[in-house]
Write a protein that holds these residues in place. Structure first.
Motif, PDB file in Angstrom:
ATOM      1  N   GLN A 259      -7.344   0.961   5.120  1.00 49.81           N
ATOM      2  CA  GLN A 259      -7.110  -0.455   5.350  1.00 49.81           C
ATOM      3  C   GLN A 259      -8.305  -1.099   6.056  1.00 49.81           C
ATOM      4  N   GLU A 260      -8.890  -0.346   7.006  1.00 47.97           N
ATOM      5  CA  GLU A 260     -10.031  -0.873   7.752  1.00 47.97           C
ATOM      6  C   GLU A 260     -11.222  -1.133   6.815  1.00 47.97           C
ATOM      7  N   LYS A 261     -11.445  -0.191   5.904  1.00 48.85           N
ATOM      8  CA  LYS A 261     -12.585  -0.325   4.980  1.00 48.85           C
ATOM      9  C   LYS A 261     -12.300  -1.324   3.866  1.00 48.85           C
ATOM     10  N   ASN A 262     -11.014  -1.581   3.598  1.00 47.03           N
ATOM     11  CA  ASN A 262     -10.627  -2.431   2.460  1.00 47.03           C
ATOM     12  C   ASN A 262      -9.542  -3.405   2.887  1.00 47.03           C
ATOM     13  N   PRO A 263      -9.880  -4.365   3.765  1.00 46.36           N
ATOM     14  CA  PRO A 263      -8.822  -5.232   4.303  1.00 46.36           C
ATOM     15  C   PRO A 263      -8.101  -6.059   3.246  1.00 46.36           C
ATOM     16  N   GLU A 264      -8.752  -6.269   2.091  1.00 49.14           N
ATOM     17  CA  GLU A 264      -8.125  -7.120   1.067  1.00 49.14           C
ATOM     18  C   GLU A 264      -7.217  -6.315   0.133  1.00 49.14           C
ATOM     19  N   LYS A 265      -7.205  -4.993   0.260  1.00 51.98           N
ATOM     20  CA  LYS A 265      -6.393  -4.172  -0.653  1.00 51.98           C
ATOM     21  C   LYS A 265      -5.069  -3.757   0.015  1.00 51.98           C
ATOM     22  N   VAL A 266      -4.130  -3.338  -0.816  1.00 49.13           N
ATOM     23  CA  VAL A 266      -2.805  -2.963  -0.302  1.00 49.13           C
ATOM     24  C   VAL A 266      -2.619  -1.444  -0.454  1.00 49.13           C
ATOM     25  N   PHE A 267      -2.285  -0.790   0.646  1.00 46.96           N
ATOM     26  CA  PHE A 267      -2.065   0.662   0.611  1.00 46.96           C
ATOM     27  C   PHE A 267      -0.611   0.944   0.957  1.00 46.96           C
ATOM     28  N   ILE A 268       0.061   1.633   0.050  1.00 47.36           N
ATOM     29  CA  ILE A 268       1.487   1.904   0.237  1.00 47.36           C
ATOM     30  C   ILE A 268       1.657   3.407   0.458  1.00 47.36           C
ATOM     31  N   PRO A 269       2.198   3.808   1.614  1.00 44.54           N
ATOM     32  CA  PRO A 269       2.363   5.252   1.824  1.00 44.54           C
ATOM     33  C   PRO A 269       3.445   5.806   0.901  1.00 44.54           C
ATOM     34  N   ALA A 270       3.183   6.947   0.265  1.00 41.43           N
ATOM     35  CA  ALA A 270       4.207   7.593  -0.557  1.00 41.43           C
ATOM     36  C   ALA A 270       5.242   8.191   0.389  1.00 41.43           C
ATOM     37  N   PRO A 271       6.531   7.973   0.109  1.00 38.50           N
ATOM     38  CA  PRO A 271       7.550   8.433   1.055  1.00 38.50           C
ATOM     39  C   PRO A 271       7.976   9.894   0.854  1.00 38.50           C
ATOM     40  N   PRO A 272       8.444  10.516   1.921  1.00 37.96           N
ATOM     41  CA  PRO A 272       8.983  11.876   1.811  1.00 37.96           C
ATOM     42  C   PRO A 272      10.393  11.853   1.236  1.00 37.96           C
ATOM     43  N   ASN A 273      10.865  13.004   0.746  1.00 39.29           N
ATOM     44  CA  ASN A 273      12.192  13.007   0.106  1.00 39.29           C
ATOM     45  C   ASN A 273      13.333  13.228   1.075  1.00 39.29           C
ATOM     46  N   ASP A 274      13.011  13.676   2.284  1.00 41.01           N
ATOM     47  CA  ASP A 274      14.095  14.089   3.179  1.00 41.01           C
ATOM     48  C   ASP A 274      14.281  13.132   4.348  1.00 41.01           C
ATOM     49  N   SER A 275      13.861  11.874   4.174  1.00 36.65           N
ATOM     50  CA  SER A 275      13.969  10.963   5.299  1.00 36.65           C
ATOM     51  C   SER A 275      14.028   9.536   4.782  1.00 36.65           C
ATOM     52  N   THR A 276      14.542   8.652   5.610  1.00 38.11           N
ATOM     53  CA  THR A 276      14.595   7.245   5.216  1.00 38.11           C
ATOM     54  C   THR A 276      13.275   6.562   5.581  1.00 38.11           C
ATOM     55  N   CYS A 277      12.427   7.304   6.304  1.00 43.33           N
ATOM     56  CA  CYS A 277      11.153   6.761   6.755  1.00 43.33           C
ATOM     57  C   CYS A 277      10.213   6.564   5.556  1.00 43.33           C
ATOM     58  N   ALA A 278       9.447   5.485   5.571  1.00 40.12           N
ATOM     59  CA  ALA A 278       8.544   5.194   4.451  1.00 40.12           C
ATOM     60  C   ALA A 278       7.287   6.053   4.515  1.00 40.12           C
ATOM     61  N   CYS A 279       6.907   6.503   5.714  1.00 41.78           N
ATOM     62  CA  CYS A 279       5.650   7.255   5.876  1.00 41.78           C
ATOM     63  C   CYS A 279       5.916   8.746   5.991  1.00 41.78           C
ATOM     64  N   ASN A 280       4.911   9.507   5.670  1.00 39.78           N
ATOM     65  CA  ASN A 280       5.000  10.954   5.785  1.00 39.78           C
ATOM     66  C   ASN A 280       3.947  11.389   6.810  1.00 39.78           C
TER      67      ASN A 280
END
Ligand code: 13P
Ligand code: SF4
Length: 330
Positions: A259-280
């Motif tokens: 994100q720091e190197k590419n402030p205009e781009k969108v980065f979406i973390p791929a989620p884990p399968n065993d949690s409701t959390c979006a990040c791994n």
């Protein structure tokens, strides 16, 4: 766990002075002690921001072998601290929280790996850097995810190879090189738990997004990825690409630098399968905190110590990797 250094009792509970400006205090201590802070991309953003160098496993080893500092604080996990110590014997090396192990390194105990090697006597042993120093003593050449493919390919095709401990990375290299390396059955608990269904769902919601995946992910994830590479390779791809959206299947700490190197781009973390959390997240990587980093510089602990005999043997395959990486311009 892969960690046989002692963390002084109570060290982690030492309070930092109240109202202290941690960033300034860490910078002052660093200068006063001629220390360098090396951080892996999976560290939390504030630690990446204060580090002198942020990089992947290969870059951390390369910097550790070259630094002029007296003290190296390795903000990463234990095997990274060990690698830095092995390459910089005359330096003192610290990891802010020595409990920062690695499930992948732990999946490969040296005694069992030795028996595995004995069952395949005429094989060259290639080990991922995510291993204990003891496993490295049993290894012919170490690799990281940045150089694994090229180092494997530097051996003649008929060479019989054992690859450990990551079966996903090893399987991926087999698939792209046509090699048939014998694989140790190890894996990283973070990269193994990405959810195929949730990634496909995200792709439906963001049809133009590129899926980027680390080769420690399972093959089902690697098969749907548009690009597979080490943390630094994923970062370069995202930076150089004309695309604007990316679904990123590796530890979510890398999103900070992306994100720091590419402030205009969108980065979406791929989620884990065993949690409701979006990040791994890697729980081990996240054990290091700014407070522990401050205390580490202030009290010069906890330090990495390794048996001299182990250092001598473990250094050879790491040096070999660095030499090959230089030759291959990696
Ligand atoms: P790289 O830094 O080589 O991409 O490896 C990722 C990792 O899992 C480190 O623990
Ligand atoms: Fe180990 Fe996986 Fe954490 Fe990397 S992300 S340190 S391989 S447990």
């Amino acid at each position: 766990m892969s960690n046989n250094n002692l963390q002084p009792a109570g060290f982690l509970n030492i309070p930092v002075p109240k109202d202290i400006d941690l960033v300034q205090a860490i910078q002052n201590l660093k200068k006063e002690k001629n220390a360098v802070i090396l951080a892996h991309y999976y560290q939390e953003g504030v630690i990446q921001d204060i580090a002198d160098y942020v990089g992947d496993s290969l870059a951390l080893a390369q910097w550790a072998s070259k630094t002029e500092a007296d003290i190296i604080v390795l903000c990463g996990v234990h095997f990274m601290g060990e690698t830095a110590k092995i390459l910089s014997l005359e330096k003192r090396v610290f990891v802010p929280d020595l409990n920062a192990g690695c499930s992948l390194a732990d999946s490969c105990p040296a005694e069992e790996f030795e028996k595995f090697i004995q069952k395949h006597p005429d094989h060259t042993v290639i080990s991922y850097v995510n291993t204990t120093a003891a496993v490295k003593t049993l290894t012919d050449v170490v690799v990281t995810s940045t150089n694994a493919r090229q180092i494997v390919e530097s051996f003649p095709p008929e060479t019989k190879i054992i690859f450990g401990p990551d079966k996903n990375l090893g399987g991926y290299i087999n698939s792209i090189t046509g090699r048939n390396m014998v694989l140790w059955d190890g894996a990283c608990h973070v990269h193994e738990r990405f959810s195929l269904e949730k990634i496909l769902q995200l792709k439906e919601e963001h049809p133009d997004a590129l899926i980027l995946a680390h080769p420690e992910c399972k093959s089902v994830i690697l098969k749907i990825a548009d690009f597979v590479g080490s943390t630094s390779a994923l970062l370069s791809l995202a930076t150089q690409s004309d695309k604007k959206e990316f679904i990123v299947a590796t530890e979510s700490g890398i999103l900070h630098e992306m994100q720091e190197k590419n402030p205009e781009k969108v980065f979406i973390p791929a989620p884990p399968n065993d949690s409701t959390c979006a990040c791994n997240e890697c729980v081990f990587m996240k054990l290091n905190t700014m407070e522990k980093l401050y205390n580490c510089l202030q009290y010069e602990m906890p330090e990495i110590f390794i048996d001299e005999e182990i250092i001598e043997k473990a250094k050879k395959p790491i040096q070999k990797m660095l030499e090959l990486s230089e030759k291959l311009k990696l």
